[in-house]
Scaffold this motif. Structure first.
Motif, mmCIF file in Angstrom:
data_model
loop_
_atom_site.group_PDB
_atom_site.id
_atom_site.type_symbol
_atom_site.label_atom_id
_atom_site.label_comp_id
_atom_site.label_asym_id
_atom_site.label_seq_id
_atom_site.Cartn_x
_atom_site.Cartn_y
_atom_site.Cartn_z
ATOM 1 N N ILE A 73 -8.414 1.805 7.589
ATOM 2 C CA ILE A 73 -8.444 2.325 6.228
ATOM 3 C C ILE A 73 -9.446 3.474 6.194
ATOM 4 N N GLU A 74 -8.992 4.633 5.732
ATOM 5 C CA GLU A 74 -9.855 5.812 5.739
ATOM 6 C C GLU A 74 -10.004 6.372 4.326
ATOM 7 N N GLY A 75 -11.244 6.319 3.814
ATOM 8 C CA GLY A 75 -11.581 6.987 2.565
ATOM 9 C C GLY A 75 -12.558 8.092 2.918
ATOM 10 N N ARG A 76 -13.788 8.037 2.368
ATOM 11 C CA ARG A 76 -14.825 8.972 2.817
ATOM 12 C C ARG A 76 -15.406 8.540 4.160
ATOM 13 N N ARG A 77 -15.186 7.312 4.528
ATOM 14 C CA ARG A 77 -15.495 6.848 5.882
ATOM 15 C C ARG A 77 -14.385 5.894 6.318
ATOM 16 N N THR A 78 -14.414 5.478 7.545
ATOM 17 C CA THR A 78 -13.335 4.658 8.094
ATOM 18 C C THR A 78 -13.807 3.235 8.320
ATOM 19 N N LEU B 30 -8.448 -4.265 -2.055
ATOM 20 C CA LEU B 30 -9.638 -4.384 -1.208
ATOM 21 C C LEU B 30 -10.766 -5.017 -2.019
ATOM 22 N N ASP B 31 -11.565 -5.856 -1.349
ATOM 23 C CA ASP B 31 -12.721 -6.405 -2.038
ATOM 24 C C ASP B 31 -13.842 -5.371 -2.064
ATOM 25 N N GLY B 32 -14.945 -5.715 -2.721
ATOM 26 C CA GLY B 32 -16.034 -4.758 -2.892
ATOM 27 C C GLY B 32 -16.639 -4.295 -1.585
ATOM 28 N N LEU B 33 -16.772 -5.193 -0.612
ATOM 29 C CA LEU B 33 -17.356 -4.805 0.674
ATOM 30 C C LEU B 33 -16.454 -3.815 1.405
ATOM 31 N N GLY C 258 -15.783 3.757 1.697
ATOM 32 C CA GLY C 258 -16.261 4.847 0.849
ATOM 33 C C GLY C 258 -15.267 5.202 -0.236
ATOM 34 N N ALA C 259 -14.623 4.191 -0.810
ATOM 35 C CA ALA C 259 -13.611 4.418 -1.844
ATOM 36 C C ALA C 259 -13.863 3.480 -3.009
ATOM 37 N N ALA C 260 -13.511 3.941 -4.196
ATOM 38 C CA ALA C 260 -13.639 3.108 -5.393
ATOM 39 C C ALA C 260 -12.260 2.728 -5.880
ATOM 40 N N SER C 261 -12.216 1.773 -6.772
ATOM 41 C CA SER C 261 -10.948 1.363 -7.360
ATOM 42 C C SER C 261 -10.304 2.560 -8.050
ATOM 43 N N GLY C 262 -9.022 2.811 -7.739
ATOM 44 C CA GLY C 262 -8.313 3.961 -8.292
ATOM 45 C C GLY C 262 -8.246 5.138 -7.356
ATOM 46 N N ASP C 263 -9.082 5.145 -6.285
ATOM 47 C CA ASP C 263 -9.050 6.236 -5.303
ATOM 48 C C ASP C 263 -7.850 6.082 -4.367
ATOM 49 N N GLN C 264 -7.529 7.168 -3.667
ATOM 50 C CA GLN C 264 -6.475 7.144 -2.648
ATOM 51 C C GLN C 264 -7.127 6.990 -1.278
ATOM 52 N N VAL C 265 -6.535 6.177 -0.414
ATOM 53 C CA VAL C 265 -7.011 6.023 0.968
ATOM 54 C C VAL C 265 -5.838 6.163 1.925
ATOM 55 N N GLU C 266 -6.165 6.590 3.142
ATOM 56 C CA GLU C 266 -5.158 6.653 4.206
ATOM 57 C C GLU C 266 -5.157 5.324 4.956
ATOM 58 N N VAL C 267 -3.973 4.765 5.197
ATOM 59 C CA VAL C 267 -3.842 3.481 5.885
ATOM 60 C C VAL C 267 -2.943 3.681 7.092
#
Length: 757
Positions: A47-52, A72-75, A81-90
């Motif tokens: 899972i890649e947001g601002r970090r992987t 995803l849970d909070g951890l 590096g993503a918040a609820s509502g953000d887009q991530v690469e999977v």
């Protein structure tokens, strides 16, 4: 295994997971998404947001089928590096077996001892990336037991947790680098103390750490997190984002925790103002401290300014005597007005005395929305218990659903204390057999479990916060403890128990359940017992009160006591409010001259409170009296006391039933004929029959006998008498007929409810 049309990457929107999934390192995404990246359930994904980071792919919740979301849970959100509502690469993860993993506590003031070998089982086959924060929680709810998944994955979910509580660890380094997986051959190095991470991280507190708030979380997110993270939305719409949110509710419901979580998830700087700490001795010092906090927030925006116990620094100006307090309120108003709309600063206030705050603060432009953080319901309590027992090895006999059902009126802080006390009970159980100088053996730790008995012991010590101001109890009387009264019992079950346990049935038919019930009849017939039993069977709180608790000599205090009683009852709903001897509290109005007497004002307050109950679900009022003709007629109408229930003197069959209950724990002789006693006790009430059995027992005690025989009962019958006369019974029948047919009656001539023959 993978289809030929699989994608290398897939873009999904992040959503929060349920509390029971927190800390388990799993990501929930729909089956179509898994097929597109070529993974199966239980396999690792990147899972890649601002970090992987990496997680284990799990099937979606039923409501997520077909949606392009990843839960995803909070951890995991923090790790990516993503918040609820953000887009991530999977994408499918390329995982290598770890030769060495170094971990350290992720929390300050925590020191760990021992080797990291115990972590191998907890994190077996879990994928990691250096810098991840991981949890020892492996809570595996029963819901997954029947799910078709690889045997290896099911075994992984049921592994015991590391230690007695959830511990969060940071992965300091891995060999090799990249995404690695824990194997039996992995060398685990456990560093004893917290280490500052190389890259800046958000606090570890997340939405997964709060429960029981329902849609309140979404309300706070849209008021706070959205303006701080995406101010461009408000700019595009041409509106100013909210400046402030006021959280109010009983103590211990999670107001302060909610503010910290929102700041953490919104990646905002968090400034706290504690009411008493801001106050200074010198003139102008308090205002200066307040200005400094707002100045710092402007310099370090996006920021959240959290004012705890705001009622202590912003009370109603007309009710405070000092000039300093008035100036402080005025300063706060000026500072909130001075916040520029797009400064990315939100003020959150918290209080449990919302009516004590100055009205000038409670308007749009200052505190734009007021959100109630209420006492959690049964589902909310179950969520909170799941959070606090996340890393706790629970015994097989611990049923969190049952615990949630029985912890009436408990708020989040109470349930946290309950879990802690239960864990301490488990520790006390093993302490006598330990030599603490030698440490705790690994086998003892392995066998340590928190059992239902530990929770039961803890329940005796932890008092629910929401119930401290009024006497609320969980009744210990059930239907089997009540003799006879089958018609009354059936009517109360239909009218009280059914609406409290199954309100949907009434909503489906478009009818409202009854709000109030008046139980009337001769003294000692079991009116109070009936109220207790119906509260117990409906699994509701039982609030018992009487006129002496509510009436005060101070002007206006009695009305406030009544309002406070109803307010508290609503907070801990479902609730049965029982008012005994209600005729002394709400007598008919209009009897006095001049200024209304205190009881007339109380009648007015109760009338308005009961009229306001229609939109308030699961609160029922039961009044009991043996003089119903003295009760104010306005109460005896549909919408207030909908049901007027006559509790008669027990008949022969009921008397036999009551005697059977009263003598169930009494050693009685073979010569005792309860049927004969029942025949000889005509017009005896339940209280009278209880007195007969008590006297018989006392006679046996005086004679030094181990058993109560016929002679003792004969002596008891000689000493007792029926408290209801034939004339009283006839008068009650007249009242019953009048209440049922012609409406409320004034007192009939010759009515003597406590008179003789």
């Amino acid at each position: 295994m993978a289809d030929t049309d699989t994608d290398t990457d897939l873009t999904l929107q992040v959503a929060n997971t349920r509390p029971e999934d927190s800390g388990r390192g799993i990501a929930r995404l729909n089956r179509e998404s898994m097929n597109r990246i070529g993974v199966r359930e239980g396999e690792p994904i990147e899972i890649e947001g601002r970090r992987t980071t990496a997680a284990i792919a799990f099937p979606p919740y039923p409501e997520d089928e077909g949606l392009n979301v990843i839960r995803l849970d909070g951890l995991l959100r923090g790790n990516a590096g993503a918040a609820s509502g953000d887009q991530v690469e999977v994408r499918r993860a390329e995982v290598k077996p770890a030769r060495r993993i170094t971990v350290a506590p992720a929390q300050k003031n925590l020191r760990l001892t021992g080797t990291g070998e115990a972590l191998k089982r907890t994190f077996y086959r879990r994928p990691f990336v250096a810098g991840d924060v991981i949890s020892t929680s492996v809570h595996a709810p029963r819901a997954y037991a029947d799910h078709r998944m690889p045997e290896e994955l099911r075994a992984m979910l049921n592994l015991p947790a590391y230690g007695l509580q959830e511990i969060r660890l940071v992965v300091v380094s891995t060999e090799p680098r990249g995404i690695v997986q824990m194997t039996p051959e992995t060398e685990v190095n456990l560093r004893p103390q917290y280490e500052e991470p190389a890259e800046a991280r958000r606090p570890d507190i997340t939405y997964d750490d709060i429960g029981g708030l329902g849609n309140t979380v979404e309300q706070i997110r849209e008021m706070v997190e959205l303006p701080l993270r995406h101010p461009e939305l408000f700019q595009r719409l041409g509106i100013d984002p909210p400046k402030g949110v006021l959280l109010h509710g009983p103590p211990g419901t999670g107001k302060t925790l909610m503010a910290r979580v929102v700041a953490s998830e919104a990646e905002a700087n968090f400034f706290t103002i504690n009411g008493p700490e801001i106050l200074g001795k010198m003139q102008g010092e308090s205002e200066e401290r307040l200005r400094q906090v707002f100045t710092q927030a402007r310099e370090q925006s996006p920021a959240i300014i959290f004012i705890d116990e705001i009622d202590s620094i912003a009370p109603k100006r007309e009710q405070v005597g000092g000039e300093a307090e008035r100036r402080l309120v005025a300063q706060l108003l000026t500072l909130m007005d001075g916040l520029e709309p797009r400064q990315n600063i939100v003020v959150i206030g918290a209080t449990n005395r919302v009516d004590a705050i100055d009205e000038a603060l409670r308007r749009p432009g200052r505190f734009d929305r007021e959100i109630i953080i209420g006492v959690p319901d049964q589902d909310g309590r179950r969520e909170i218990l799941g959070i606090h027992t996340r890393g706790m090895p629970l015994g097989e006999d611990v049923d969190l659903d049952d615990l949630a059902r029985t912890t009436y009126g408990f708020v989040g802080a109470d349930l946290s204390a309950l879990s802690r006390e239960a864990a301490m009970d488990a520790v006390r159980r093993i302490l006598p057999g330990l030599d603490l100088k030698k440490g705790v053996p690994a086998k003892t730790l392995e066998a340590l479990k928190v059992t239902r008995e530990d929770f039961d012991n803890a329940l005796r010590r932890v008092q629910p916060s929401a119930m401290r101001e009024i006497m609320i109890q969980v009744p210990n009387v059930s239907w089997k403890d009540i003799g006879g009264l089958s018609d009354v019992r059936e009517r109360m079950q239909e009218s009280i128990e059914l609406p409290l346990k199954n309100p949907q049935a009434f909503r489906k038919l478009g009818i409202r359940p009854a709000k109030g019930f008046l139980l009337y009849g001769p003294p000692g017939t079991g009116k109070t017992l009936l109220a207790k039993a119906v509260a117990r069977e409906a699994e509701a709180n039982f609030v018992a009160t009487k006129s002496s608790d509510l009436l005060s000599k101070w002007y206006g205090e009695s009305e406030q006591q009544v309002a406070r009683l109803f307010r508290r009852a609503r907070q801990v709903a479902p609730t049965v409010i029982f008012i005994d001897e209600i005729d002394s509290l709400v007598p008919a109005r209009g009897g006095g001259l001049g200024e209304p007497a205190v009881t007339e004002r109380v009648v007015n307050t109760i009338l308005s409170e009961m009229d306001g109950l229609e939109e308030l679900q699961s609160v029922i009022v039961i009044g009991a009296t043996n003089r119903p003709n003295l009760v104010d007629p306005a109460l005896l109408r549909p919408g207030r006391f909908d049901e007027l229930i006559y509790v008669p003197v027990p008949d022969l069959e009921s008397r036999r039933h009551i005697l059977g209950i009263q003598t169930s724990k009494m050693p009685i002789g073979e010569d005792v004929d309860l049927d004969d006693i029942a025949r000889r006790t005509e017009r005896y009430t339940g209280a009278d029959l209880t007195d007969v059995t008590r006297r018989a027992g006392l006679h046996a005690l005086r004679a030094g006998k181990d058993m109560v025989g016929k002679a003792e009962f004969e002596s008891a019958l000689d000493e007792s008498r029926a408290s209801v006369t034939q004339q009283m019974e006839q008068e009650y029948e007249q009242i019953r007929a009048s209440l049922g047919q012609e409406g409320p009656l004034r007192q009939p001539i010759g009515f003597r409810p406590f008179g003789g023959s």
